[in-house]
Motif scaffolding. Structure first.
Motif, mmCIF file in Angstrom:
data_model
loop_
_atom_site.group_PDB
_atom_site.id
_atom_site.type_symbol
_atom_site.label_atom_id
_atom_site.label_comp_id
_atom_site.label_asym_id
_atom_site.label_seq_id
_atom_site.Cartn_x
_atom_site.Cartn_y
_atom_site.Cartn_z
ATOM 1 N N THR A 36 50.802 41.721 28.536
ATOM 2 C CA THR A 36 49.746 41.167 29.371
ATOM 3 C C THR A 36 49.802 41.870 30.718
ATOM 4 N N VAL A 37 48.680 42.476 31.092
ATOM 5 C CA VAL A 37 48.608 43.260 32.322
ATOM 6 C C VAL A 37 47.527 42.672 33.216
ATOM 7 N N GLU A 38 47.872 42.451 34.487
ATOM 8 C CA GLU A 38 46.892 42.000 35.471
ATOM 9 C C GLU A 38 46.729 43.091 36.513
ATOM 10 N N LEU A 39 45.531 43.640 36.607
ATOM 11 C CA LEU A 39 45.248 44.694 37.577
ATOM 12 C C LEU A 39 45.134 44.069 38.954
ATOM 13 N N LEU A 40 45.940 44.561 39.905
ATOM 14 C CA LEU A 40 45.925 44.031 41.266
ATOM 15 C C LEU A 40 44.994 44.828 42.171
ATOM 16 N N GLY A 41 44.915 46.127 41.939
ATOM 17 C CA GLY A 41 44.061 46.982 42.756
ATOM 18 C C GLY A 41 44.183 48.412 42.295
ATOM 19 N N SER A 42 43.197 49.213 42.681
ATOM 20 C CA SER A 42 43.242 50.606 42.263
ATOM 21 C C SER A 42 42.394 51.464 43.187
ATOM 22 N N THR A 43 42.738 52.721 43.186
ATOM 23 C CA THR A 43 41.932 53.772 43.798
ATOM 24 C C THR A 43 41.761 54.803 42.689
ATOM 25 N N PRO A 44 41.028 55.881 42.908
ATOM 26 C CA PRO A 44 40.830 56.817 41.796
ATOM 27 C C PRO A 44 42.115 57.332 41.147
ATOM 28 N N ASN A 45 43.217 57.424 41.868
ATOM 29 C CA ASN A 45 44.439 57.984 41.291
ATOM 30 C C ASN A 45 45.633 57.042 41.341
ATOM 31 N N CYS A 46 45.418 55.778 41.677
ATOM 32 C CA CYS A 46 46.528 54.850 41.831
ATOM 33 C C CYS A 46 46.126 53.481 41.286
ATOM 34 N N PHE A 47 47.000 52.909 40.438
ATOM 35 C CA PHE A 47 46.767 51.581 39.889
ATOM 36 C C PHE A 47 47.983 50.721 40.154
ATOM 37 N N SER A 48 47.765 49.515 40.674
ATOM 38 C CA SER A 48 48.838 48.538 40.848
ATOM 39 C C SER A 48 48.540 47.367 39.939
ATOM 40 N N PHE A 49 49.560 46.944 39.182
ATOM 41 C CA PHE A 49 49.369 45.850 38.246
ATOM 42 C C PHE A 49 50.674 45.109 38.064
ATOM 43 N N THR A 50 50.580 43.929 37.444
ATOM 44 C CA THR A 50 51.783 43.183 37.095
ATOM 45 C C THR A 50 51.842 43.052 35.581
ATOM 46 N N THR A 51 53.056 43.082 35.062
ATOM 47 C CA THR A 51 53.314 42.817 33.655
ATOM 48 C C THR A 51 54.730 42.250 33.561
ATOM 49 N N ASP A 52 54.908 41.232 32.774
ATOM 50 C CA ASP A 52 56.201 40.549 32.646
ATOM 51 C C ASP A 52 56.776 40.150 34.001
ATOM 52 N N GLY A 53 55.896 39.742 34.928
ATOM 53 C CA GLY A 53 56.330 39.293 36.239
ATOM 54 C C GLY A 53 56.755 40.398 37.192
ATOM 55 N N LYS A 54 56.598 41.638 36.804
ATOM 56 C CA LYS A 54 57.015 42.770 37.631
ATOM 57 C C LYS A 54 55.785 43.535 38.123
ATOM 58 N N MET A 55 55.749 43.839 39.426
ATOM 59 C CA MET A 55 54.656 44.639 39.974
ATOM 60 C C MET A 55 54.976 46.118 39.783
ATOM 61 N N ILE A 56 53.995 46.859 39.289
ATOM 62 C CA ILE A 56 54.165 48.280 39.015
ATOM 63 C C ILE A 56 53.016 49.039 39.667
ATOM 64 N N THR A 57 53.336 50.141 40.306
ATOM 65 C CA THR A 57 52.318 51.028 40.863
ATOM 66 C C THR A 57 52.440 52.362 40.164
ATOM 67 N N THR A 58 51.328 52.857 39.633
ATOM 68 C CA THR A 58 51.312 54.142 38.948
ATOM 69 C C THR A 58 50.363 55.087 39.668
ATOM 70 N N TYR A 59 50.717 56.343 39.656
ATOM 71 C CA TYR A 59 49.858 57.393 40.197
ATOM 72 C C TYR A 59 49.471 58.282 39.026
ATOM 73 N N ILE A 60 48.202 58.581 38.926
ATOM 74 C CA ILE A 60 47.685 59.300 37.763
ATOM 75 C C ILE A 60 46.834 60.470 38.230
ATOM 76 N N THR A 61 47.037 61.602 37.575
ATOM 77 C CA THR A 61 46.187 62.763 37.836
ATOM 78 C C THR A 61 45.927 63.472 36.510
ATOM 79 N N GLN A 62 44.828 64.198 36.448
ATOM 80 C CA GLN A 62 44.479 64.919 35.230
ATOM 81 C C GLN A 62 44.246 66.387 35.556
ATOM 82 N N GLU A 63 44.697 67.231 34.634
ATOM 83 C CA GLU A 63 44.501 68.674 34.783
ATOM 84 C C GLU A 63 44.638 69.330 33.419
ATOM 85 N N ASP A 64 43.737 70.248 33.120
ATOM 86 C CA ASP A 64 43.768 71.019 31.862
ATOM 87 C C ASP A 64 43.894 70.131 30.621
ATOM 88 N N GLY A 65 43.147 69.020 30.596
ATOM 89 C CA GLY A 65 43.148 68.157 29.423
ATOM 90 C C GLY A 65 44.371 67.271 29.291
#
Length: 163
Positions: A36-65
């Motif tokens: 179970t994932v709850e999205l807390l906020g995001s920008t084009p390359n950053c997502f913050s969410f909670t799962t299993d009571g833990k807050m996680i921030t991920t940074y995402i980028t795409q290049e060459d597929g």
């Protein structure tokens, strides 16, 4: 809203299912017990969410597929599984990273677009998010008009892959 896709990680293919239920998402990989994932906020390359009571921030980028994901000091590289040669076209959806207002729509149905071209701008939390084409293609459908309220991961523009 339900979505299914296949990713390749370290040479192995995985099926990922995402099922939106209100403001929560149920994410399962290879039919394992869903997280179970709850999205807390995001920008084009950053997502913050909670799962299993833990807050996680991920940074995402795409290049060459490839999609590069950085979380807790670790990096992961994913690729969408290649379509089978019998498939004629691949539909690509341009979605909002968070709830907001569609302030600018820069394309119409039938327009040809190039990968990286800005197709729409969504304002959320006083920030403008440029939504760009991930592939060369043709605008198959525009689902909203300027001024419309859009929700997270809602398809705003749908493309047909030009390849």
């Amino acid at each position: 809203m339900k979505m299914e896709c296949r990713f390749v990680y370290l040479g192995k293919s995985y099926k990922v299912n995402v099922d939106r239920q209100g403001h929560l998402y149920l994410v399962s990989i290879e039919n394992n017990k869903p997280l179970t994932v709850e999205l807390l906020g995001s920008t084009p390359n950053c997502f913050s969410f909670t799962t299993d009571g833990k807050m996680i921030t991920t940074y995402i980028t795409q290049e060459d597929g490839k999609t590069y994901v950085f979380v807790d000091g670790k990096s992961f590289v994913f690729e969408l599984e290649k379509a089978k040669s019998t498939q004629r076209t691949v539909s690509t959806q341009i979605v909002s990273p968070m709830p907001g207002t569609l302030v600018k729509l820069l394309v119409a149905q039938g327009d040809k677009v190039e990968a990286g071209q800005t197709l729409a701008i969504v304002e959320a939390m006083k920030m403008e998010n440029e939504l760009k084409a991930s592939v060369d293609g043709v605008v198959k459908r525009v689902n909203f008009a300027e001024g419309a309220q859009v929700d997270t991961l809602q398809p705003i523009v749908e493309l047909e892959d030009g390849n």
